[in-house]
Design a protein around this motif. Structure first.
Motif, PDB file in Angstrom:
ATOM      1  N   GLY A  67      -9.486  22.792 -44.172  1.00 59.02           N
ATOM      2  CA  GLY A  67      -9.629  23.210 -45.552  1.00 59.02           C
ATOM      3  C   GLY A  67      -8.567  24.235 -45.885  1.00 59.02           C
ATOM      4  N   VAL A  68      -8.127  24.273 -47.138  1.00 55.41           N
ATOM      5  CA  VAL A  68      -7.048  25.201 -47.507  1.00 55.41           C
ATOM      6  C   VAL A  68      -7.493  26.654 -47.376  1.00 55.41           C
ATOM      7  CG1 VAL A  68      -5.973  23.535 -49.053  1.00 55.41           C
ATOM      8  CG2 VAL A  68      -7.634  25.161 -49.974  1.00 55.41           C
ATOM      9  N   TYR A  69      -8.797  26.880 -47.370  1.00 59.58           N
ATOM     10  CA  TYR A  69      -9.342  28.236 -47.248  1.00 59.58           C
ATOM     11  C   TYR A  69      -9.555  28.648 -45.795  1.00 59.58           C
ATOM     12  CZ  TYR A  69     -13.116  24.857 -47.313  1.00 59.58           C
ATOM     13  OH  TYR A  69     -13.883  23.726 -47.081  1.00 59.58           O
ATOM     14  N   ASP A  70      -9.284  27.747 -44.842  1.00 59.61           N
ATOM     15  CA  ASP A  70      -9.430  28.096 -43.428  1.00 59.61           C
ATOM     16  C   ASP A  70      -8.419  29.173 -43.051  1.00 59.61           C
ATOM     17  OD1 ASP A  70     -11.504  26.330 -42.981  1.00 59.61           O
ATOM     18  OD2 ASP A  70     -10.185  24.698 -42.300  1.00 59.61           O
ATOM     19  N   ASN A  71      -8.835  30.062 -42.193  1.00 54.59           N
ATOM     20  CA  ASN A  71      -7.975  31.189 -41.802  1.00 54.59           C
ATOM     21  C   ASN A  71      -7.024  30.770 -40.682  1.00 54.59           C
ATOM     22  OD1 ASN A  71      -6.947  33.790 -41.696  1.00 54.59           O
ATOM     23  ND2 ASN A  71      -8.507  34.502 -40.255  1.00 54.59           N
ATOM     24  N   GLU A  72      -6.067  29.931 -41.052  1.00 59.66           N
ATOM     25  CA  GLU A  72      -5.084  29.415 -40.095  1.00 59.66           C
ATOM     26  C   GLU A  72      -3.696  29.897 -40.508  1.00 59.66           C
ATOM     27  OE1 GLU A  72      -5.527  27.674 -37.374  1.00 59.66           O
ATOM     28  OE2 GLU A  72      -7.663  27.215 -37.535  1.00 59.66           O
ATOM     29  N   GLY A  98      -3.082  18.246 -49.474  1.00 60.65           N
ATOM     30  CA  GLY A  98      -1.857  18.721 -50.117  1.00 60.65           C
ATOM     31  C   GLY A  98      -2.060  19.020 -51.592  1.00 60.65           C
ATOM     32  N   HIS A  99      -2.813  18.185 -52.278  1.00 58.48           N
ATOM     33  CA  HIS A  99      -3.202  18.416 -53.676  1.00 58.48           C
ATOM     34  C   HIS A  99      -3.937  19.745 -53.788  1.00 58.48           C
ATOM     35  CE1 HIS A  99      -5.661  17.622 -57.344  1.00 58.48           C
ATOM     36  NE2 HIS A  99      -6.743  17.694 -56.583  1.00 58.48           N
ATOM     37  N   GLN A 100      -4.875  19.963 -52.894  1.00 56.85           N
ATOM     38  CA  GLN A 100      -5.662  21.192 -52.917  1.00 56.85           C
ATOM     39  C   GLN A 100      -4.804  22.407 -52.567  1.00 56.85           C
ATOM     40  OE1 GLN A 100      -8.649  20.188 -50.050  1.00 56.85           O
ATOM     41  NE2 GLN A 100      -9.400  18.446 -51.241  1.00 56.85           N
ATOM     42  N   LEU A 101      -3.932  22.246 -51.561  1.00 60.84           N
ATOM     43  CA  LEU A 101      -3.117  23.379 -51.120  1.00 60.84           C
ATOM     44  C   LEU A 101      -2.144  23.829 -52.204  1.00 60.84           C
ATOM     45  CD1 LEU A 101      -1.718  24.260 -47.732  1.00 60.84           C
ATOM     46  CD2 LEU A 101      -0.085  24.085 -49.617  1.00 60.84           C
ATOM     47  N   GLN A 152     -12.769  20.029 -53.081  1.00 60.67           N
ATOM     48  CA  GLN A 152     -12.201  19.652 -54.368  1.00 60.67           C
ATOM     49  C   GLN A 152     -11.546  20.862 -55.027  1.00 60.67           C
ATOM     50  OE1 GLN A 152     -14.334  17.335 -57.241  1.00 60.67           O
ATOM     51  NE2 GLN A 152     -15.685  16.389 -55.728  1.00 60.67           N
ATOM     52  N   VAL A 153     -10.555  20.573 -55.873  1.00 60.87           N
ATOM     53  CA  VAL A 153     -10.015  21.612 -56.752  1.00 60.87           C
ATOM     54  C   VAL A 153     -11.056  21.883 -57.829  1.00 60.87           C
ATOM     55  CG1 VAL A 153      -8.192  22.218 -58.382  1.00 60.87           C
ATOM     56  CG2 VAL A 153      -7.628  20.919 -56.311  1.00 60.87           C
ATOM     57  N   GLN A 154     -11.545  23.107 -57.889  1.00 62.77           N
ATOM     58  CA  GLN A 154     -12.545  23.476 -58.886  1.00 62.77           C
ATOM     59  C   GLN A 154     -11.897  24.036 -60.150  1.00 62.77           C
ATOM     60  OE1 GLN A 154     -15.557  22.602 -58.318  1.00 62.77           O
ATOM     61  NE2 GLN A 154     -15.501  22.256 -56.113  1.00 62.77           N
ATOM     62  N   GLU A 155     -10.782  24.718 -59.978  1.00 62.57           N
ATOM     63  CA  GLU A 155     -10.038  25.292 -61.101  1.00 62.57           C
ATOM     64  C   GLU A 155      -8.559  25.056 -60.839  1.00 62.57           C
ATOM     65  OE1 GLU A 155      -9.515  27.036 -64.726  1.00 62.57           O
ATOM     66  OE2 GLU A 155     -11.473  26.712 -63.772  1.00 62.57           O
ATOM     67  N   PRO A 156      -7.879  24.303 -61.721  1.00 61.48           N
ATOM     68  CA  PRO A 156      -6.463  24.033 -61.459  1.00 61.48           C
ATOM     69  C   PRO A 156      -5.617  25.285 -61.572  1.00 61.48           C
ATOM     70  CG  PRO A 156      -7.099  23.205 -63.619  1.00 61.48           C
ATOM     71  CD  PRO A 156      -8.357  23.661 -62.952  1.00 61.48           C
ATOM     72  N   ALA A 157      -4.487  25.269 -60.911  1.00 62.55           N
ATOM     73  CA  ALA A 157      -3.538  26.365 -61.027  1.00 62.55           C
ATOM     74  C   ALA A 157      -3.005  26.430 -62.463  1.00 62.55           C
ATOM     75  CB  ALA A 157      -2.390  26.172 -60.035  1.00 62.55           C
ATOM     76  N   PRO A 158      -2.551  27.603 -62.912  1.00 61.19           N
ATOM     77  CA  PRO A 158      -2.072  27.748 -64.292  1.00 61.19           C
ATOM     78  C   PRO A 158      -0.983  26.741 -64.654  1.00 61.19           C
ATOM     79  CG  PRO A 158      -2.311  29.902 -63.275  1.00 61.19           C
ATOM     80  CD  PRO A 158      -2.528  28.889 -62.179  1.00 61.19           C
ATOM     81  N   VAL A 180       5.955  18.703 -60.348  1.00 62.14           N
ATOM     82  CA  VAL A 180       4.826  18.716 -59.413  1.00 62.14           C
ATOM     83  C   VAL A 180       3.845  17.614 -59.789  1.00 62.14           C
ATOM     84  CG1 VAL A 180       3.065  20.102 -58.276  1.00 62.14           C
ATOM     85  CG2 VAL A 180       5.060  21.234 -59.271  1.00 62.14           C
ATOM     86  N   LEU A 181       3.454  16.822 -58.803  1.00 59.47           N
ATOM     87  CA  LEU A 181       2.454  15.765 -58.985  1.00 59.47           C
ATOM     88  C   LEU A 181       1.509  15.805 -57.794  1.00 59.47           C
ATOM     89  CD1 LEU A 181       1.421  13.270 -60.539  1.00 59.47           C
ATOM     90  CD2 LEU A 181       3.048  11.895 -59.226  1.00 59.47           C
ATOM     91  N   THR A 182       0.212  15.943 -58.067  1.00 58.72           N
ATOM     92  CA  THR A 182      -0.769  16.052 -56.988  1.00 58.72           C
ATOM     93  C   THR A 182      -1.925  15.096 -57.231  1.00 58.72           C
ATOM     94  OG1 THR A 182      -2.286  17.737 -57.902  1.00 58.72           O
ATOM     95  CG2 THR A 182      -0.219  18.532 -56.930  1.00 58.72           C
TER      96      THR A 182
END
Length: 243
Positions: A67-72, A98-101, A152-158, A180-182
């Motif tokens: 997950g993108v939130y994993d502390n790696e 990659g979309h999420q990251l 899932q992306v809950q809130e898209p980036a600006p 950018v395309l995700t």
């Protein structure tokens, strides 16, 4: 002709590699016939990174079991590289993780969805509100796409536009300008690859979820995978240095 940098965030299970190759091979097959003529794979999950965004003409961030939130540390490194690419207007593609990251790195929010697994070939609505190829005359109003995810992306980036989504996955395909395309889906996956993958997830996802996923593949095959691949070819072509 262009060089694609593959920011590899995982690899296939060892026993599937003799049949399907390594994960980056799926992306090389997907871009066959496009303006991409050279590839460079960076095994980021093994801490092999590019030095500069100008090493390749275009970049793709792949799927992953993490997950993108994993502390790696490697996830933080890829996020920082995405930020550098974005600052320099280097074209970026994100697939599933990659979309999420990309959204996570650029100020969006990603969490594990309370809706459970998105697995199989599922439908999303094509909103046809951008110029990223999803507005072309033959673009379906609804897209049936291969997916396998919990996050899932809950809130898209600006400043990102949502191209396609559904009640289950509202932010399924996005774009920011022309660079950018995700997408949450896996256009690089074939139907047979997806079936062997979801079979491995029975203990985690449950028999009912996996059985429904396999039934969706029987019903829809690859769905609109070919359309999405054509759209990706168009996306990379618009950034080609060749007139």
């Amino acid at each position: 002709m262009m060089k694609l940098g593959i920011l590899l965030c995982d690899d296939h299970y060892p026993d599937s590699i003799p049949t399907y190759g390594h994960y980056d091979d799926a992306f090389k097959r997907m871009f066959h016939g496009s303006v991409i003529s050279h590839y460079e794979t960076y095994r980021c999950f093994e801490q092999h990174y590019p030095a500069q965004p100008n090493e390749c003409d275009i970049w793709i961030v792949t799927g992953s079991k993490w997950g993108v939130y994993d502390n790696e540390p490697w996830i933080r490194s890829v996020s920082e590289f995405v930020q550098r690419c974005h600052a320099q207007s280097r074209p970026l593609i994100g697939v599933c993780f990659g979309h999420q990251l990309i959204h996570h790195a650029l100020g969006g929010e990603v969490t594990k969805s309370d809706k459970g697994w998105g697995m199989g070939v599922y439908p999303i609505d094509n909103l046809k509100n951008t110029q990223q190829g999803f507005t072309q005359p033959d673009a379906p109003n609804a897209l049936n796409l291969i997916a396998c995810h919990q996050d899932q992306v809950q809130e898209p980036a600006p400043a990102f536009s949502v191209i396609a989504g559904s009640d289950f996955c509202p932010i399924a395909i996005t774009a920011k300008g022309q660079y950018v395309l995700t997408m949450q889906c896996h256009p690089e996956f074939t139907p047979d690859f997806l079936v062997q993958l979801v079979e491995r997830l029975r203990d985690k996802a449950g028999n009912d979820t996996v059985d429904k996923a396999i039934e969706s593949v029987r019903q829809f095959g690859g769905g609109d995978r070919d359309f999405v691949i054509r759209t990706l070819h168009q996306f990379v072509a618009q950034h080609s240095r060749v007139a």
